[in-house]
Design a protein around this motif. Structure first.
Motif, PDB file in Angstrom:
ATOM      1  N   ARG A 118       0.907  -1.192  -0.021  1.00 32.27           N
ATOM      2  CA  ARG A 118       0.000   0.053   0.105  1.00 32.27           C
ATOM      3  C   ARG A 118       0.872   1.207  -0.042  1.00 32.27           C
ATOM      4  NH1 ARG A 118      -5.007  -1.689   0.671  1.00 32.27           N
ATOM      5  NH2 ARG A 118      -6.056   0.043   1.551  1.00 32.27           N
ATOM      6  N   VAL A 119       0.544   2.333  -0.697  1.00 31.33           N
ATOM      7  CA  VAL A 119       1.126   3.569  -0.740  1.00 31.33           C
ATOM      8  C   VAL A 119      -0.054   4.582  -0.571  1.00 31.33           C
ATOM      9  CG1 VAL A 119       2.890   2.684  -2.133  1.00 31.33           C
ATOM     10  CG2 VAL A 119       1.048   3.811  -3.213  1.00 31.33           C
ATOM     11  N   LYS A 120       0.289   5.830  -0.215  1.00 29.06           N
ATOM     12  CA  LYS A 120      -0.512   7.109   0.005  1.00 29.06           C
ATOM     13  C   LYS A 120      -0.656   7.445  -1.455  1.00 29.06           C
ATOM     14  CE  LYS A 120      -1.008   9.651   3.901  1.00 29.06           C
ATOM     15  NZ  LYS A 120      -0.556  10.458   5.083  1.00 29.06           N
ATOM     16  N   LYS A 121      -1.741   7.851  -1.977  1.00 30.24           N
ATOM     17  CA  LYS A 121      -2.175   8.116  -3.289  1.00 30.24           C
ATOM     18  C   LYS A 121      -2.937   9.466  -3.307  1.00 30.24           C
ATOM     19  CE  LYS A 121      -1.690   4.126  -5.869  1.00 30.24           C
ATOM     20  NZ  LYS A 121      -2.427   3.077  -7.105  1.00 30.24           N
ATOM     21  N   ASP A 122      -2.840  10.468  -4.029  1.00 30.94           N
ATOM     22  CA  ASP A 122      -3.810  11.488  -4.272  1.00 30.94           C
ATOM     23  C   ASP A 122      -4.896  11.150  -4.970  1.00 30.94           C
ATOM     24  OD1 ASP A 122      -2.262  13.597  -3.061  1.00 30.94           O
ATOM     25  OD2 ASP A 122      -1.125  13.830  -4.785  1.00 30.94           O
ATOM     26  N   VAL A 123      -6.210  11.319  -4.278  1.00 28.98           N
ATOM     27  CA  VAL A 123      -7.465  10.619  -5.058  1.00 28.98           C
ATOM     28  C   VAL A 123      -8.462  11.854  -4.929  1.00 28.98           C
ATOM     29  CG1 VAL A 123      -6.785   8.376  -4.464  1.00 28.98           C
ATOM     30  CG2 VAL A 123      -8.300   9.518  -2.959  1.00 28.98           C
ATOM     31  N   TYR A 124      -9.425  11.748  -5.762  1.00 28.50           N
ATOM     32  CA  TYR A 124     -10.899  12.341  -5.558  1.00 28.50           C
ATOM     33  C   TYR A 124     -11.771  11.510  -5.001  1.00 28.50           C
ATOM     34  CZ  TYR A 124      -8.537  15.828  -8.573  1.00 28.50           C
ATOM     35  OH  TYR A 124      -7.713  16.913  -9.098  1.00 28.50           O
ATOM     36  N   LEU A 125     -12.496  11.986  -3.951  1.00 30.58           N
ATOM     37  CA  LEU A 125     -13.809  11.003  -3.577  1.00 30.58           C
ATOM     38  C   LEU A 125     -14.996  11.735  -4.133  1.00 30.58           C
ATOM     39  CD1 LEU A 125     -12.516  10.721   0.186  1.00 30.58           C
ATOM     40  CD2 LEU A 125     -12.303   9.074  -1.788  1.00 30.58           C
ATOM     41  N   LEU A 126     -15.625  11.037  -5.200  1.00 27.83           N
ATOM     42  CA  LEU A 126     -16.650  11.457  -6.011  1.00 27.83           C
ATOM     43  C   LEU A 126     -18.007  11.266  -5.145  1.00 27.83           C
ATOM     44  CD1 LEU A 126     -15.777  10.511  -9.502  1.00 27.83           C
ATOM     45  CD2 LEU A 126     -15.201  12.775  -8.392  1.00 27.83           C
ATOM     46  N   THR A 127     -18.812  11.935  -4.538  1.00 29.14           N
ATOM     47  CA  THR A 127     -20.205  11.808  -4.036  1.00 29.14           C
ATOM     48  C   THR A 127     -21.180  11.319  -5.137  1.00 29.14           C
ATOM     49  OG1 THR A 127     -20.864  14.177  -4.108  1.00 29.14           O
ATOM     50  CG2 THR A 127     -19.815  13.477  -2.326  1.00 29.14           C
ATOM     51  N   GLU A 128     -22.068  10.411  -4.546  1.00 31.93           N
ATOM     52  CA  GLU A 128     -22.958   9.877  -5.724  1.00 31.93           C
ATOM     53  C   GLU A 128     -23.727  11.016  -6.403  1.00 31.93           C
ATOM     54  OE1 GLU A 128     -25.038   7.063  -3.351  1.00 31.93           O
ATOM     55  OE2 GLU A 128     -23.303   5.679  -3.294  1.00 31.93           O
ATOM     56  N   ASP A 129     -23.977  12.159  -5.677  1.00 34.14           N
ATOM     57  CA  ASP A 129     -24.927  13.225  -6.349  1.00 34.14           C
ATOM     58  C   ASP A 129     -24.102  14.024  -7.618  1.00 34.14           C
ATOM     59  OD1 ASP A 129     -22.951  14.410  -4.245  1.00 34.14           O
ATOM     60  OD2 ASP A 129     -23.927  16.278  -4.829  1.00 34.14           O
ATOM     61  N   LEU A 130     -22.707  13.653  -7.683  1.00 29.76           N
ATOM     62  CA  LEU A 130     -22.122  14.083  -8.866  1.00 29.76           C
ATOM     63  C   LEU A 130     -22.374  13.245 -10.061  1.00 29.76           C
ATOM     64  CD1 LEU A 130     -18.739  15.124  -7.192  1.00 29.76           C
ATOM     65  CD2 LEU A 130     -20.736  16.318  -7.938  1.00 29.76           C
ATOM     66  N   ALA A 131     -22.968  12.040  -9.659  1.00 26.86           N
ATOM     67  CA  ALA A 131     -22.971  11.146 -10.930  1.00 26.86           C
ATOM     68  C   ALA A 131     -24.179  11.505 -11.784  1.00 26.86           C
ATOM     69  CB  ALA A 131     -23.449   9.617 -10.627  1.00 26.86           C
ATOM     70  N   SER A 132     -24.096  11.526 -13.087  1.00 28.25           N
ATOM     71  CA  SER A 132     -24.921  12.020 -13.966  1.00 28.25           C
ATOM     72  C   SER A 132     -26.023  10.774 -14.300  1.00 28.25           C
ATOM     73  CB  SER A 132     -24.292  12.233 -15.293  1.00 28.25           C
ATOM     74  OG  SER A 132     -23.496  13.274 -15.203  1.00 28.25           O
ATOM     75  N   TYR A 133     -25.791   9.645 -14.136  1.00 26.39           N
ATOM     76  CA  TYR A 133     -26.794   8.662 -14.123  1.00 26.39           C
ATOM     77  C   TYR A 133     -26.593   7.445 -13.217  1.00 26.39           C
ATOM     78  CZ  TYR A 133     -29.184   4.591 -16.531  1.00 26.39           C
ATOM     79  OH  TYR A 133     -30.158   3.702 -16.505  1.00 26.39           O
ATOM     80  N   VAL A 134     -27.380   7.201 -12.316  1.00 25.60           N
ATOM     81  CA  VAL A 134     -27.353   6.230 -11.308  1.00 25.60           C
ATOM     82  C   VAL A 134     -28.230   5.233 -11.374  1.00 25.60           C
ATOM     83  CG1 VAL A 134     -27.430   5.733  -8.822  1.00 25.60           C
ATOM     84  CG2 VAL A 134     -26.525   7.875  -9.713  1.00 25.60           C
ATOM     85  N   THR A 135     -27.915   3.999 -11.577  1.00 27.30           N
ATOM     86  CA  THR A 135     -29.058   2.721 -11.061  1.00 27.30           C
ATOM     87  C   THR A 135     -28.685   2.199  -9.848  1.00 27.30           C
ATOM     88  OG1 THR A 135     -27.584   1.014 -12.310  1.00 27.30           O
ATOM     89  CG2 THR A 135     -29.147   2.263 -13.659  1.00 27.30           C
ATOM     90  N   LYS A 136     -29.536   2.054  -8.934  1.00 28.12           N
ATOM     91  CA  LYS A 136     -29.676   1.357  -7.719  1.00 28.12           C
ATOM     92  C   LYS A 136     -30.536   0.247  -7.659  1.00 28.12           C
ATOM     93  CE  LYS A 136     -27.691   4.899  -4.682  1.00 28.12           C
ATOM     94  NZ  LYS A 136     -27.510   5.525  -3.592  1.00 28.12           N
ATOM     95  N   LYS A 137     -29.866  -0.817  -6.855  1.00 23.02           N
ATOM     96  CA  LYS A 137     -30.659  -1.915  -6.537  1.00 23.02           C
ATOM     97  C   LYS A 137     -31.523  -1.614  -5.424  1.00 23.02           C
ATOM     98  CE  LYS A 137     -26.731  -5.174  -7.747  1.00 23.02           C
ATOM     99  NZ  LYS A 137     -26.046  -5.664  -7.164  1.00 23.02           N
ATOM    100  N   GLU A 138     -32.764  -2.076  -5.826  1.00 26.27           N
ATOM    101  CA  GLU A 138     -34.097  -1.740  -4.656  1.00 26.27           C
ATOM    102  C   GLU A 138     -33.838  -2.598  -3.420  1.00 26.27           C
ATOM    103  OE1 GLU A 138     -36.277   0.606  -5.284  1.00 26.27           O
ATOM    104  OE2 GLU A 138     -35.194   1.171  -7.125  1.00 26.27           O
TER     105      GLU A 138
END
Length: 138
Positions: A118-138
């Protein structure tokens, strides 16, 4: 997940989008490109799709800054899409339309599949509200 399994999942997404949603994509995930599919959206715009398949659900979707930068360095006319599938749903992020991302440092595997280190990496954490299209299981 094994690389072979991931390739099959990527190919299944490409097949599904082409057959049922009007996309015109080719799977590129077996090569050394920075994305897993390329082609055209249903509206005829040239695009690339980076795909991640997660076995655990997280309320934010992680994208390495280096991967994002490489995708965004592609010509402006190419639509850049980040697709994340997890046990709860599937999320399409149109990266071109997301502004003001803030990076954080997280411990991550050195590589997606081939390392326990494991190493430390720079990442973005995208919140679900930023998704343009979402399908979710019921």
């Amino acid at each position: 997940m094994k690389r072979e399994t991931i390739n099959k999942l990527e190919q299944a997404v490409v097949l599904f989008l082409n057959k049922f949603d009007g996309w015109d994509l080719t799977h590129t995930g077996e090569g050394m490109l920075i994305y897993d599919a390329e082609g055209y959206t249903p509206k005829g715009r040239q695009c690339v799709i980076e795909m991640k398949f997660r076995t655990k659900y997280y309320d934010t979707k992680m994208l390495e800054v280096s991967k994002y930068d490489a995708l965004m360095a592609l010509p402006d006319h190419i639509v850049k899409i980040y697709l994340v599938a997890d046990p709860v749903g599937t999320y399409f992020f149109w990266l071109d339309g997301i502004d003001e991302l803030k990076s954080v440092k997280k411990y991550c595997p050195k590589t997606t599949l081939w390392s326990d280190g494991r190493v430390k990496k720079d990442v973005y954490l995208l919140t679900e509200d930023l998704a343009s299209y979402v399908t979710k299981k019921e």
